[in-house]
Design a protein around this motif. Sequence first.
Motif, PDB file in Angstrom:
ATOM      1  N   LYS A   8       0.850  -1.184   0.000  1.00  0.00           N
ATOM      2  CA  LYS A   8       0.000   0.000   0.000  1.00  0.00           C
ATOM      3  C   LYS A   8       0.889   1.238   0.000  1.00  0.00           C
ATOM      4  O   LYS A   8       2.032   1.211   0.480  1.00  0.00           O
ATOM      5  N   LEU A   9       0.367   2.326  -0.542  1.00  0.00           N
ATOM      6  CA  LEU A   9       1.151   3.547  -0.683  1.00  0.00           C
ATOM      7  C   LEU A   9       1.719   4.056   0.646  1.00  0.00           C
ATOM      8  O   LEU A   9       2.887   4.440   0.688  1.00  0.00           O
ATOM      9  N   PRO A  10       0.965   4.068   1.753  1.00  0.00           N
ATOM     10  CA  PRO A  10       1.555   4.547   3.014  1.00  0.00           C
ATOM     11  C   PRO A  10       2.791   3.758   3.449  1.00  0.00           C
ATOM     12  O   PRO A  10       3.722   4.324   4.019  1.00  0.00           O
ATOM     13  N   VAL A  11       2.815   2.459   3.155  1.00  0.00           N
ATOM     14  CA  VAL A  11       3.968   1.635   3.490  1.00  0.00           C
ATOM     15  C   VAL A  11       5.179   2.072   2.662  1.00  0.00           C
ATOM     16  O   VAL A  11       6.289   2.224   3.172  1.00  0.00           O
ATOM     17  N   VAL A  12       4.956   2.301   1.378  1.00  0.00           N
ATOM     18  CA  VAL A  12       6.031   2.741   0.480  1.00  0.00           C
ATOM     19  C   VAL A  12       6.535   4.118   0.898  1.00  0.00           C
ATOM     20  O   VAL A  12       7.746   4.354   0.961  1.00  0.00           O
ATOM     21  N   LEU A  13       5.618   5.029   1.200  1.00  0.00           N
ATOM     22  CA  LEU A  13       6.017   6.382   1.605  1.00  0.00           C
ATOM     23  C   LEU A  13       6.848   6.348   2.881  1.00  0.00           C
ATOM     24  O   LEU A  13       7.844   7.068   2.995  1.00  0.00           O
ATOM     25  N   ALA A  14       6.468   5.503   3.831  1.00  0.00           N
ATOM     26  CA  ALA A  14       7.234   5.383   5.079  1.00  0.00           C
ATOM     27  C   ALA A  14       8.624   4.822   4.795  1.00  0.00           C
ATOM     28  O   ALA A  14       9.616   5.288   5.361  1.00  0.00           O
ATOM     29  N   GLU A  15       8.707   3.838   3.921  1.00  0.00           N
ATOM     30  CA  GLU A  15      10.003   3.243   3.594  1.00  0.00           C
ATOM     31  C   GLU A  15      10.914   4.257   2.903  1.00  0.00           C
ATOM     32  O   GLU A  15      12.120   4.286   3.151  1.00  0.00           O
ATOM     33  N   LEU A  16      10.339   5.089   2.045  1.00  0.00           N
ATOM     34  CA  LEU A  16      11.132   6.083   1.320  1.00  0.00           C
ATOM     35  C   LEU A  16      11.363   7.353   2.136  1.00  0.00           C
ATOM     36  O   LEU A  16      12.208   8.166   1.778  1.00  0.00           O
TER      37      LEU A  16
END
Length: 61
Positions: A8-16
């Motif tokens: 999900k996008l929030p997971v990707v945003l947190a990782e980046l």
Amino acid sequence: MPKRELLKLPVVLAELGMSRAAFYRMRARGRGPRLIKLPNGQVRIDRADLDTWIDSCQVAA
């Protein structure tokens, strides 16, 4: 065949470490990992695509 890991996008945003607005600005410039848009309109990013994209961002020292 291994199961695809769709993030999900929030997971990707947190990782980046990136805001949603910055992510979409980057995408508007033609950069960023490939997105998968589901029939319900939600966005996912395949873990393999994200890892490949991150690897492509590395700069030689």
